[in-house]
Design an enzyme around this catalytic site. Structure first.
Site, short mmCIF file in Angstrom:
data_model
loop_
_atom_site.label_atom_id
_atom_site.label_comp_id
_atom_site.label_asym_id
_atom_site.label_seq_id
_atom_site.Cartn_x
_atom_site.Cartn_y
_atom_site.Cartn_z
N HIS A 69 0.86 -1.18 0.00
CA HIS A 69 0.00 0.00 0.00
C HIS A 69 0.89 1.23 0.00
O HIS A 69 1.83 1.31 0.79
CB HIS A 69 -0.90 0.02 1.24
CG HIS A 69 -1.75 1.25 1.32
ND1 HIS A 69 -2.95 1.37 0.66
CD2 HIS A 69 -1.54 2.43 1.93
CE1 HIS A 69 -3.45 2.57 0.87
NE2 HIS A 69 -2.62 3.24 1.64
N ASP A 78 -15.44 2.90 6.69
CA ASP A 78 -14.37 3.78 6.22
C ASP A 78 -14.90 4.76 5.19
O ASP A 78 -14.59 5.95 5.24
CB ASP A 78 -13.21 2.96 5.61
CG ASP A 78 -12.17 3.89 5.01
OD1 ASP A 78 -11.68 4.75 5.76
OD2 ASP A 78 -11.87 3.79 3.83
N ARG A 85 -14.46 13.05 7.08
CA ARG A 85 -13.10 13.58 7.34
C ARG A 85 -12.68 14.55 6.24
O ARG A 85 -12.04 15.56 6.50
CB ARG A 85 -12.09 12.41 7.43
CG ARG A 85 -12.24 11.60 8.71
CD ARG A 85 -11.43 10.33 8.62
NE ARG A 85 -10.02 10.59 8.40
CZ ARG A 85 -9.17 9.73 7.82
NH1 ARG A 85 -9.59 8.55 7.41
NH2 ARG A 85 -7.91 10.05 7.67
N SER A 126 -8.37 3.45 8.65
CA SER A 126 -8.87 3.49 7.28
C SER A 126 -8.08 2.55 6.36
O SER A 126 -8.66 1.72 5.64
CB SER A 126 -8.77 4.94 6.78
OG SER A 126 -8.98 5.03 5.41
N LYS A 177 -9.27 -1.78 5.29
CA LYS A 177 -9.46 -2.20 3.90
C LYS A 177 -8.47 -3.30 3.52
O LYS A 177 -8.81 -4.24 2.81
CB LYS A 177 -9.28 -0.99 2.97
CG LYS A 177 -10.43 0.01 3.10
CD LYS A 177 -10.22 1.25 2.26
CE LYS A 177 -9.15 2.14 2.78
NZ LYS A 177 -9.13 3.50 2.28
N1 URA Z 1 -5.62 6.63 2.50
C1 URA Z 1 -6.65 5.96 3.03
O1 URA Z 1 -7.06 4.94 2.50
N2 URA Z 1 -7.21 6.44 4.14
C2 URA Z 1 -6.78 7.56 4.78
O2 URA Z 1 -7.35 7.92 5.80
C3 URA Z 1 -5.72 8.24 4.21
C4 URA Z 1 -5.13 7.76 3.08
#
Ligand code: URA
Length: 440
Positions: free
Chosen positions: A82, A161, A168, A183, A187
């Site tokens: 990621h 999320d 947010r 977050s 995922k």
């Molecule tokens: N990327 C994400 O998936 N979530 C966040 O909160 C910030 C960056």
């Protein structure tokens, strides 16, 4: 228990119990906690922070809010990476096939670009026909058959999320370590991974501008992943200047293919290999990272990673012939050079300005529904360290819509800092963080 009391306790610096965090998140999804209460809660977390235990619970609850991918039919270690996002970041297109060619199973769930950073799905979709929207069973089949898949997140994964992120985004609570950790990891955990490599970008074009904040995020990500039983490693990588020589969707695909073919810019090659090597190591395919790096280099050099990429493009419905013949990819109708106003050396290229220039040309989106132009973007002709004379090209802008071209050219010109001395070459790789202890 009421939302009011929980917000009050967090606001005053108390540690919340698992039940309280669950009450807030589940209540919000059920409509029992109002948007304005969740917004206040998020702001309280922004200022007060969360303990490791609170962050772990938040992540678990967000993960549990939705479905998980069933990859049980896929044999072998499943590892993803990621990136926190950058400018010119086409690394996933190189890393996934390198890791897959080395024997890692890579179920990569990627995102779309928003603002000045690009998204892997947008880049891939510049390949004619390529699809990124697959049901869970199809992802398992693709990973089984090809060794990798790169797909979008299904709406059933971590709905908490999506709802919380939307709040947010409009309440200035994005840059908050525990909320980012919840977050990202909710995922990633939903994809049923065995391990995760995190590329935390630092600098002008990144989400985390300073080494200190990036390190704090990286540490929180690997510590929380560890508490949740997911082995993870984080690499801090430099995002002061754009990665590689291209920014823009199809242009970046061409560059990724160049790297997979044994060429391409050295920073893209080295950073991709470093991340792929960590995936190979975490998958248990090599006993030490140095041996994993040798294996990653070998599958790049012998063409097997390029072969995996070609099979992946075909398996996801794309024009596989474009991998050997990139002239089949979309191209902008026009180009314009941006030239150096003076002789000297390129000492810096501001990644944020370059990202914004590319956005202005139509390569990215400012809202989630904006259409994008896959062909536009820019090529950096004179990278950091290059010597130039007055009038030499610094960059080439690829454009279709005349509306944004003048502003983009100005921005690109202003992004280049020129000086008399050649700057010291710097590696993109700043440091590697590993978890100090493993979950029992
Ligand atoms: N990327 C994400 O998936 N979530 C966040 O909160 C910030 C960056």
């Amino acid at each position: 228990m009421t939302a009011y009391e929980i917000i009050l306790r967090k606001r005053d610096g108390d540690e919340l119990s698992s039940d309280e965090i669950r009450f807030m998140v589940e209540g919000f999804l059920a409509g029992d906690v109002a948007d304005y209460q969740m917004s206040a809660f998020l702001m309280a977390v922004f200022f007060v922070g969360m303990t490791d235990a609170e962050t772990e619970t938040l992540t678990r609850v967000m993960l549990g809010s939705g479905a998980t991918l069933d990859l049980s039919r896929v044999e072998g270690a499943k590892v993803d990476k990621h990136s926190t996002g950058g400018v010119g970041d086409k690394l996933s297109l190189v890393i996934a096939p390198v890791a897959a060619a080395a024997g890692v199973r890579v179920p990569m769930i990627s995102g779309r670009g928003l603002g000045h950073t690009g998204g892997t799905l947008d880049k891939l979709e510049s390949i004619p026909g390529l699809k990124t929207d697959f049901a869970s069973g199809d992802v398992a089949r693709l990973v089984d058959e090809v060794g990798m898949a790169i797909v979008g997140q299904s709406p059933e994964v971590a709905p908490a999320d999506r709802r919380m992120y939307a709040l947010r985004d409009v309440t200035a609570t994005i840059e908050c370590v525990p909320l980012i950790v919840g977050s990202i990891l909710s995922k990633k955990l939903a994809a049923g991974l065995d391990a995760l490599v995190l590329d935390v970008k630092v600098g002008r074009g990144a989400f985390m501008g300073t080494l200190e904040t990036a390190r704090r995020l990286a540490q929180a990500l690997i510590a929380t992943a560890d508490r949740l039983g997911l082995p993870a490693v984080a690499l801090l990588t430099d995002m002061e200047s754009p990665l590689g020589r291209t920014v823009g969707n199809a242009l970046e695909v061409v560059e990724a293919i160049d790297v997979l073919s044994g060429g391409g810019p050295p920073d893209v090659r080295e950073t991709s290999l470093a991340i792929a090597a960590r995936m190979i190591h975490l998958a248990g395919l090599e006993p030490v990272p140095a041996a994993a790096l040798v294996r990653a280099e070998a599958v790049l050099t012998d063409g097997s990673a390029l072969g995996v990429f070609e099979r992946f493009v075909a398996a996801q419905g794309g024009d596989a012939a474009a991998v050997r013949d990139p002239s089949r990819l979309p191209r902008a109708a026009n180009t314009r050079e941006v030239v150096s106003p003076r002789p000297g050396h390129v000492v810096a290229i501001d990644a944020l300005e370059i990202g914004l220039a590319s956005l202005g040309l139509g390569a990215g989106r400012t809202t989630v529904d904006d259409p994008i132009d896959p062909a536009v973007g820019l090529e950096i002709v004179a990278p950091v360290g290059a010597a130039v004379s007055a009038g030499d090209p610094l960059a080439v802008v690829h454009w279709n819509d005349p509306t944004g071209i003048a502003a983009a050219v100005d921005r690109v010109g202003a992004a280049f800092a020129l000086g008399d001395e050649r700057p010291e070459p710097r590696s993109r790789l700043i440091e590697v963080l590993e978890c100090e202890h493993r979950a029992p």
